[in-house]
Enzyme design. Structure first.
Site, PDB file in Angstrom:
ATOM      1  N   ASN A 187      -6.172 -14.039   1.220  1.00 23.70           N
ATOM      2  CA  ASN A 187      -6.537 -14.536  -0.109  1.00 23.70           C
ATOM      3  C   ASN A 187      -6.280 -16.041  -0.257  1.00 23.70           C
ATOM      4  O   ASN A 187      -6.042 -16.519  -1.369  1.00 23.70           O
ATOM      5  CB  ASN A 187      -5.766 -13.759  -1.198  1.00 23.70           C
ATOM      6  CG  ASN A 187      -6.166 -12.308  -1.255  1.00 23.70           C
ATOM      7  OD1 ASN A 187      -7.326 -11.990  -1.515  1.00 23.70           O
ATOM      8  ND2 ASN A 187      -5.234 -11.401  -0.971  1.00 23.70           N
ATOM      9  N   ARG A 199     -18.075   9.709   6.358  1.00 22.72           N
ATOM     10  CA  ARG A 199     -18.318   8.283   6.084  1.00 22.72           C
ATOM     11  C   ARG A 199     -17.517   7.399   7.044  1.00 22.72           C
ATOM     12  O   ARG A 199     -17.938   6.316   7.402  1.00 22.72           O
ATOM     13  CB  ARG A 199     -17.978   7.969   4.623  1.00 22.72           C
ATOM     14  CG  ARG A 199     -18.977   8.576   3.655  1.00 22.72           C
ATOM     15  CD  ARG A 199     -18.875   7.976   2.268  1.00 22.72           C
ATOM     16  NE  ARG A 199     -17.753   8.475   1.509  1.00 22.72           N
ATOM     17  CZ  ARG A 199     -17.752   9.597   0.783  1.00 22.72           C
ATOM     18  NH1 ARG A 199     -18.851  10.333   0.727  1.00 22.72           N
ATOM     19  NH2 ARG A 199     -16.687   9.972   0.115  1.00 22.72           N
ATOM     20  N   TYR A 211       0.830  -1.223   0.000  1.00 21.11           N
ATOM     21  CA  TYR A 211       0.000   0.000   0.000  1.00 21.11           C
ATOM     22  C   TYR A 211       0.861   1.268   0.000  1.00 21.11           C
ATOM     23  O   TYR A 211       0.352   2.367  -0.207  1.00 21.11           O
ATOM     24  CB  TYR A 211      -0.949   0.053   1.215  1.00 21.11           C
ATOM     25  CG  TYR A 211      -1.965  -1.058   1.311  1.00 21.11           C
ATOM     26  CD1 TYR A 211      -2.141  -1.978   0.283  1.00 21.11           C
ATOM     27  CD2 TYR A 211      -2.764  -1.194   2.438  1.00 21.11           C
ATOM     28  CE1 TYR A 211      -3.064  -3.012   0.395  1.00 21.11           C
ATOM     29  CE2 TYR A 211      -3.703  -2.212   2.550  1.00 21.11           C
ATOM     30  CZ  TYR A 211      -3.826  -3.122   1.532  1.00 21.11           C
ATOM     31  OH  TYR A 211      -4.751  -4.139   1.645  1.00 21.11           O
TER      32      TYR A 211
HETATM   33  P1  NAP Z   1     -14.375  -1.076   0.844  1.00 16.76           P
HETATM   34  O1  NAP Z   1     -13.994  -0.714   2.227  1.00 16.76           O
HETATM   35  O2  NAP Z   1     -15.340  -2.167   0.608  1.00 16.76           O
HETATM   36  O3  NAP Z   1     -14.941   0.185   0.078  1.00 16.76           O
HETATM   37  C1  NAP Z   1     -14.217   1.374  -0.040  1.00 16.76           C
HETATM   38  C2  NAP Z   1     -14.968   2.259  -1.026  1.00 16.76           C
HETATM   39  O4  NAP Z   1     -16.281   2.540  -0.517  1.00 16.76           O
HETATM   40  C3  NAP Z   1     -14.272   3.581  -1.242  1.00 16.76           C
HETATM   41  O5  NAP Z   1     -14.472   3.928  -2.586  1.00 16.76           O
HETATM   42  C4  NAP Z   1     -15.041   4.534  -0.323  1.00 16.76           C
HETATM   43  O6  NAP Z   1     -15.028   5.836  -0.847  1.00 16.76           O
HETATM   44  C5  NAP Z   1     -16.434   3.951  -0.351  1.00 16.76           C
HETATM   45  N1  NAP Z   1     -17.149   4.147   0.934  1.00 16.76           N
HETATM   46  C6  NAP Z   1     -16.655   3.961   2.178  1.00 16.76           C
HETATM   47  N2  NAP Z   1     -17.605   4.197   3.100  1.00 16.76           N
HETATM   48  C7  NAP Z   1     -18.711   4.560   2.419  1.00 16.76           C
HETATM   49  C8  NAP Z   1     -20.018   4.936   2.811  1.00 16.76           C
HETATM   50  N3  NAP Z   1     -20.369   4.972   4.087  1.00 16.76           N
HETATM   51  N4  NAP Z   1     -20.913   5.262   1.846  1.00 16.76           N
HETATM   52  C9  NAP Z   1     -20.567   5.220   0.537  1.00 16.76           C
HETATM   53  N5  NAP Z   1     -19.335   4.860   0.104  1.00 16.76           N
HETATM   54  C10 NAP Z   1     -18.423   4.533   1.036  1.00 16.76           C
HETATM   55  O7  NAP Z   1     -13.102  -1.415  -0.072  1.00 16.76           O
HETATM   56  P2  NAP Z   1     -11.567  -1.703   0.110  1.00 16.76           P
HETATM   57  O8  NAP Z   1     -10.823  -0.471   0.437  1.00 16.76           O
HETATM   58  O9  NAP Z   1     -11.215  -2.485  -1.090  1.00 16.76           O
HETATM   59  O10 NAP Z   1     -11.473  -2.743   1.335  1.00 16.76           O
HETATM   60  C11 NAP Z   1     -11.282  -2.343   2.664  1.00 16.76           C
HETATM   61  C12 NAP Z   1      -9.886  -2.658   3.148  1.00 16.76           C
HETATM   62  O11 NAP Z   1      -9.604  -4.048   3.037  1.00 16.76           O
HETATM   63  C13 NAP Z   1      -8.760  -2.034   2.310  1.00 16.76           C
HETATM   64  O12 NAP Z   1      -8.643  -0.650   2.507  1.00 16.76           O
HETATM   65  C14 NAP Z   1      -7.592  -2.855   2.762  1.00 16.76           C
HETATM   66  O13 NAP Z   1      -7.141  -2.423   4.028  1.00 16.76           O
HETATM   67  C15 NAP Z   1      -8.223  -4.239   2.831  1.00 16.76           C
HETATM   68  N6  NAP Z   1      -8.030  -5.023   1.572  1.00 16.76           N
HETATM   69  C16 NAP Z   1      -7.210  -6.118   1.616  1.00 16.76           C
HETATM   70  C17 NAP Z   1      -6.967  -6.844   0.457  1.00 16.76           C
HETATM   71  C18 NAP Z   1      -6.058  -8.042   0.502  1.00 16.76           C
HETATM   72  O14 NAP Z   1      -5.664  -8.540  -0.555  1.00 16.76           O
HETATM   73  N7  NAP Z   1      -5.739  -8.536   1.665  1.00 16.76           N
HETATM   74  C19 NAP Z   1      -7.569  -6.477  -0.756  1.00 16.76           C
HETATM   75  C20 NAP Z   1      -8.415  -5.376  -0.766  1.00 16.76           C
HETATM   76  C21 NAP Z   1      -8.652  -4.677   0.406  1.00 16.76           C
HETATM   77  P3  NAP Z   1     -14.567   7.109   0.021  1.00 16.76           P
HETATM   78  O15 NAP Z   1     -13.139   6.841   0.400  1.00 16.76           O
HETATM   79  O16 NAP Z   1     -14.734   8.242  -0.911  1.00 16.76           O
HETATM   80  O17 NAP Z   1     -15.489   7.174   1.214  1.00 16.76           O
END
Ligand code: NAP
Length: 271
Positions: A138, A234, A50
C-alpha cells in the site's frame, strides 16, 4: 506454466499465488489452502491481521509439500510496527506458520511516524536470513521515494490494489523503473462488476470466465498476483489462467476500463 519472477533479493517468487484474506474460519481456511495446493499453487499470501497464519501453516504442513517448494508471504500489522514489536511479532508469525523463515515479509501499510523506523527493523530481520525478501504494501510513489532515499536494503516488492478497474500506471512505472516488483492484490476487484460487458466479450472470445480475464491481465502486465477464493472449483479456475494469453486488442480494450476504483484502502491520503 507459473512463471518465477526474480526479486531484487535474488530469490524468486511464483507470479501467481493464492490470497487468504477473510479466511478466518479454521476449516474454511484449511480447505481452501489444501484445494489451492492441489490445484498447483505454491505461493501463499497471509498477514498477521488476517488471523489465519496458524491455519495456513497447518494446512501447508499437512499438505506435505517440501518447504523449499513453497513461497510464503506474511505482513507486519500496523500495531506491531513499533520498534520493539516488529521482531517478536515476526517470531510469532514464524511459529504460527510452522516455519523457520518467510519468503517475503511486508510492512502492511505506510503508517505515518512508524514506517521509517520500522524499515530499519525489517532490514535487521532480512539480514538475519529469516526473511528471504522484504517489501512493502500500500505504498504510494511518495512513500517509496522517502524509503528509497533512506534505505540500505530496498523493498523487493510493493503489494498494492491493482486490477482492470484500478490500473495505477504511474505507480507501476515508478516501481518497475526502480527494480521493485509489483504485486497486484484484489485482482478480481474483490468481486466487483463480474458481469462487465467488455470483459465478458473478451472472455467469450477466449472461452474463459470474466475472473480469468481479470487475473490474466495482471500476469500480462508482469505483476505478481494473488486471487483468493473459498470455492475449490473457482480456485482451480483461477489457476487455469496459465493456459492462455491476451492479445494486443484485448489489452487495449482493458486499458479503457480503468476508473480509479478502490475496493480496499486508499493510501494516497497518508502523509
Ligand atoms: P480478489 O481475489 O480480487 O477477489 C476475491 C473475491 O472474488 C471473493 O469474493 C471470491 O469469492 C470471488 N472470486 C474468486 N474467484 C472467483 C471466480 N473465479 N469467479 C467469481 N468470483 C470469484 O480479492 P481479495 O481477497 O481482496 O484479494 C486477494 C488477496 O490479496 C487477499 O486474499 C489478500 O491475500 C491480498 N490482499 C492484500 C491487501 C493488502 O493490504 N496488502 C489488501 C487486500 C487483499 P469466493 O471466495 O466465493 O470464490
Amino acid at each position: 506454466m507459473n512463471q518465477n519472477i526474480e526479486l531484487s533479493s535474488k530469490t524468486t517468487i511464483p507470479q501467481l499465488g493464492f490470497g487468504t484474506w477473510l479466511l478466518k474460519d479454521e476449516t474454511k481456511c484449511k480447505n481452501a489452502v489444501k484445494a489451492a495446493v492441489e490445484a498447483g499453487y505454491r505461493h501463499f499470501d497471509t498477514a498477521q491481521i488476517y488471523e489465519n497464519e496458524q491455519f495456513v501453516g497447518r494446512a501447508l504442513v499437512e499438505s506435505a509439500i517440501p518447504r523449499e517448494e513453497l513461497f510464503i508471504t506474511t505482513k507486519i500489522w500496523n500495531d506491531n510496527m513499533f520498534w520493539d514489536d516488529i521482531e517478536p511479532s515476526f517470531e510469532e508469525s514464524l511459529k504460527k506458520l510452522q516455519t523457520d523463515y518467510i519468503d517475503l515479509l511486508l510492512l502492511h501499510f505506510p503508517v505515518t511516524e512508524l514506517r521509517r523506523p520500522a524499515w530499519h527493523r525489517m532490514q535487521d530481520v532480512y539480514r538475519s536470513g529469516k526473511a528471504k525478501a522484504i517489501g512493502v504494501s500500500n505504498y504510494t510513489i511518495q512513500h517509496l521515494e522517502e524509503l528509497l532515499r533512506e534505505c540500505e536494503v530496498k523493498p523487493a516488492v510493493n503489494q498494492v490494489e491493482l486490477h482492470v478497474f484500478l490500473q495505477q500506471p504511474e505507480l507501476v512505472a515508478y516501481c518497475q523503473n526502480n527494480g521493485i516488483a509489483v504485486e497486484a492484490y484484489s485482482p478480481i476487484a474483490h468481486g466487483y462488476d463480474m458481469t462487465n460487458k467488455t470483459i465478458a466479450l473478451i472472455a467469450e472470445k477466449h472461452g474463459t470466465s470474466v475472473a480469468q480475464i481479470m487475473i490474466r491481465w495482471c500476469l500480462e502486465k508482469g505483476f505478481i498476483t494473488i486471487p483468493k477464493s473459498t470455492n475449490s472449483d473457482r480456485i482451480k479456475e483461477n489457476f487455469g489462467v496459465l493456459g492462455f494469453t491476451l492479445d494486443e486488442e484485448d489489452l487495449m480494450q482493458i486499458a479503457g476500463l480503468d476508473k480509479g476504483l478502490r475496493t480496499c484502502w486508499d493510501p494516497t491520503h497518508v502523509a
